[in-house]
Structures are given as structure tokens and as C-alpha cells.
Design an enzyme around this catalytic site. Structure first.
Site: not given
Ligand code: HSE
Length: 432
Positions: A13-14, A103, A134, A184, A198, A202
């Protein structure tokens, strides 16, 4: 220099978004850098670009890229922490700079990677690792460099925010999660999104940059959203709050708090108005005061925007032959601030106590709280629930030490009239 040549490992994707942005905005980017940026080599099992690759060399083995002497910048977009770590270490060993959006890799292995970059007098940049598009890392590192950062509060997982926004419309958690996956937004393992991993990755990165502290992923207190009920989102609404899944990094006299958990915040706070997959990070600096950074936290092109910003920065350094310098993370001057265990954190609480409908119960609950000197800020009682046969008493407390609250809850749950575990959600006013 005719062009700056980039090698990209990973075309998911990225990765595909990054190629698209570099191609579609090529003229604008070349104007900013002073020469074109060319995607010269891609490492991917299959060409997912859906178009002719022209001059771009494609290798199935991502390690082939590291042999390509023509490349000036390496970009890691494969994800994961095993092969990605090996690849980034090997890339840095060539002395060339690396961009990553990973991350987990930075939060868990960042110290090693930064040290490697330092040894080889090069860079590893990771703007896209936090809050997607961002530019929060650049903001903390450069725009807010004058400030002592007091706290950061962020909605830094788009999937979680999307789910909570939809649950407020009385939709089921599991149904919304499937939708987020199909759009996605979610990680390959969606438990990373809904259990807070996640966001913890971060937050680890944000805190390291903001406070100049080591990357401390293993010390982040992490709670997800999978056990939240839409009933609590609706009761919080009645009380004037939204429930958001926040990453919080706060500097206190005793140390730094690093925590990720569902949080009630006043509806009038700007963060409460951030809905859907959007991310937002509020930063309180001692000179600027609070400021808010808002934008898409996931998605192909939004995340690519941050990846390409890092590539542009590095390309400027390449073009200027090092005369243009990128500010490093201050990893040489790490302050060894302690991270407070959650039991030593003070916060206000939303409690939902489910009890038998009979006289005196409220007094018993209040007595337990007063025994721990926990003051009540507001109270609300709901009628008997048709399925449980219990009434819900909702209590907002004043700030309380976590260890005291744990004890109080244990006693409330032991009351004869209590019919279910107490539901507890932290409350933050994010006052200025
Ligand atoms: N799975 C992450 C989110 C994607 O939903 O923020 C971006 O890091």
C-alpha cells in the site's frame, strides 16, 4: 547532478503510493530539490504498480538493491521487524541514508538503527512511522524546538478511531473492524490496532523525540478498545464526553507517563471532534502552549506524502553534497528520565458499576470511594438493563492514584449488590 536515485524495498500500500507520488508530482518535487528524484530500483515479489515500469529495475530479492551502486537513497516499506531490521542495518552499512515508514521497527529497534546510522555518518528518517501523513516528527524536531514539551495527546491509530466513531452510531465493534480492514486502514494483524500496540509504537517514537528520552516501547502502558461497549460511548456522550483511544506522553515531577488507553475527553476539546480514520496530535509546549496537528493517519497516498518528504530532505542533502544538514534525533544526549509505572499515575475516572436495584446500594459504593478519599465529580444512574436485570451507576471521579482506584474497585466488586465487573475508563480534561 542529473537525478537523485531511489531504491524502494516493498511495493504494498505505502510502496505503490510512494512511487505514484514521486511520479505524479515529479516536476514540483524536482523544483524543491533542485534536480529530479528517480525511482531507479524496486525490490518486490511482484510488480503491483499496474503499469509499465519503464526505466525502473525490479528485483525479487530486496537485498539486490543494496548492491546497486547507482542508488543514493534506500527506502524500506516491507514492514515487520525481522527482515526489515536486517535490510535497514545492511543499507546503513553502505553509508547511504534510509527512509522507513516502519513504526514497529523504529519503536523496537530504533536505538540500534540510529547508532548504526551514526557509525556510518548517515541518516535513518521515519516521518511516516507516526500519524501517517501528518509531519509531526519534523514539527517536534524543528518547529517546536524552542519549547520544553509538557505533554502530547494523540489519536494515532486511524483504525481505532474509525471504529469508535462508528460505534457511537450504535454499530458493533466486529462489523466495523471488518470494514476498516477492507478499506486498507488496519495492520496486517489487526490486533495491533485494536489492542493498542500500533499506537504504543507511535507514542514511543513521539516521546523519544519530544523528551529526548530513549525509545521505551516496553514501558508503555497499553490498553486497547476491543472490550469497549457502545453503551459506554453513549453514556459518556450524555455526560458531555467522547471516548477516544489516546496515546499520552506527559512529563511530571516524578517522571514520564507513557500510556495508551481509551479516554473520556470533553466534547468541546478539538481532539474530540476528530472522527473516522483521521489522526490528530495535540502538543503542549511551554512557550507555544497547546497546538494541534490533524490529517490522514493511514492510507496509501497520505502515508506516501510523509515518506516522500523524508526522501526530499535526503535528496537535498545528496544534491548539496552534505552542505544541507538534516537535524538528527538528539540520541547523543538522552536524558534518563524514569517512566512511571501505571500504578503511580493519577487520573480521573469514569466508572460504571452494575448493581441490584435496591435501597442503599449507592451509599455503599460511595462509602467505598470515600474510604480511599476518592471524590465524586458527577453521578448518573440508568434504569434496569433488560438483559442483565442490573442498574448502571455511572460515576466520574476526581483524579485518583491508580493503585488506590484498583483497591476501591476490588472492594466495590466484593459488595453483595454488585452484579458484574466494574467498567473503568480514564478521563483527561487536556486542560491548557
Ligand atoms: N493501522 C494503522 C492505523 C495504519 O490504523 O492507524 C497507519 O499506521
Amino acid at each position: 547532478m542529473r537525478s537523485v536515485k531511489v531504491g524502494i524495498a516493498g511495493l504494498g500500500t505505502v510502496g505503490s503510493g510512494t512511487v505514484k507520488v514521486l511520479c505524479e508530482n515529479a516536476a514540483e518535487i524536482a523544483r524543491r530539490v533542485g534536480c529530479p528524484i528517480e525511482v531507479a530500483h524496486i525490490g518486490a515479489r511482484s510488480n503491483r504498480l499496474g503499469c509499465e515500469t519503464g526505466q525502473i529495475k525490479i528485483s525479487q530479492d530486496i537485498f539486490d538493491l543494496l548492491q546497486n551502486q547507482d542508488l543514493n537513497i534506500f527506502v524500506e516499506l516491507i514492514g515487520g521487524t525481522t527482515t526489515a531490521r536486517e535490510w535497514v542495518l545492511a543499507a546503513l552499512a553502505t553509508g547511504k541514508p534510509v527512509v522507513t515508514a516502519n513504526k514497529a521497527l523504529i519503536a523496537e529497534h530504533g536505538s540500534e538503527l540510529l547508532a548504526k546510522a551514526k557509525t556510518h555518518k548517515t541518516y535513518v528518517l521515519f516521518e511516516a512511522a507516526v500519524a501517517g501523513g501528518i509531519p509531526i516528527i519534523k514539527t517536534l524536531r524543528e518547529g517546536l524546538a524552542a519549547n520544553k514539551i509538557e505533554w502530547i495527546a494523540g489519536i494515532i491509530n486511524g483504525t481505532g478511531n474509525f471504529i469508535l466513531s462508528e460505534m457511537l452510531k450504535d454499530r458493533e465493534f466486529s462489523e466495523v473492524l471488518i470494514e476498516a480492514q477492507s478499506l486498507g486502514y488496519a495492520e496486517a494483524d489487526p490486533t495491533f490496532d485494536v489492542e493498542g500496540t500500533d499506537a504504543a509504537h507511535k507514542l514511543t517514537i513521539l516521546a523519544a523525540i519530544a523528551f529526548g528520552m530513549p525509545l521505551s516501547f516496553d514501558k508503555v502502558y497499553t490498553e486497547g478498545i476491543s472490550r469497549l461497549s457502545s453503551l459506554d460511548l453513549l453514556y459518556a456522550d450524555t455526560l458531555g464526553f467522547r471516548i477516544k483511544h489516546l496515546g499520552l506522553a506527559c512529563r511530571t515531577a516524578e517522571g514520564v507517563e507513557l500510556r495508551v488507553h481509551p479516554t473520556l475527553i470533553p466534547k468541546k476539546n478539538l481532539l474530540a471532534k476528530v472522527d473516522g480514520v483521521m489522526n490528530a496530535v495535540m502538543v503542549k509546549g511551554n512557550a507555544l502552549g497547546p497546538s494541534l496537528y490533524y490529517g490522514a493517519g493511514a492510507g496509501s497516498l497520505a502515508t506516501a506524502s510523509a515518506v516522500v518528504a523524508d526522501i526530499v530532505d535526503l535528496a537535498r542533502a545528496v544534491v548539496s553534497k552534505g552542505a544541507y544538514r538534516i537535524p538528527f534525533l538528539a540520541y547523543e544526549h538522552l536524558s534518563d528520565v524514569p517512566v512511571l509505572p501505571i500504578t503511580r499515575v493519577r487520573s480521573a475516572y469514569y466508572l460504571r458499576v452494575q448493581v441490584q436495584e435496591q435501597p442503599g446500594v449507592l451509599a455503599h459504593v460511595a462509602q467505598v470511594l470515600s474510604g480511599f478519599e476518592i471524590s465524586i465529580e458527577a453521578i448518573l444512574q440508568k434504569s434496569v438493563h433488560s438483559q442483565t436485570g442490573l442498574v448502571s451507576i455511572i460515576i466520574l471521579t476526581q483524579p485518583v492514584l491508580e493503585s488506590d482506584l484498583n483497591e476501591a474497585i476490588r472492594k466495590i466488586e466484593a459488595l453483595a449488590e454488585t452484579g458484574a465487573p466494574v467498567i473503568r475508563i480514564r478521563v483527561e480534561t487536556l486542560s491548557e
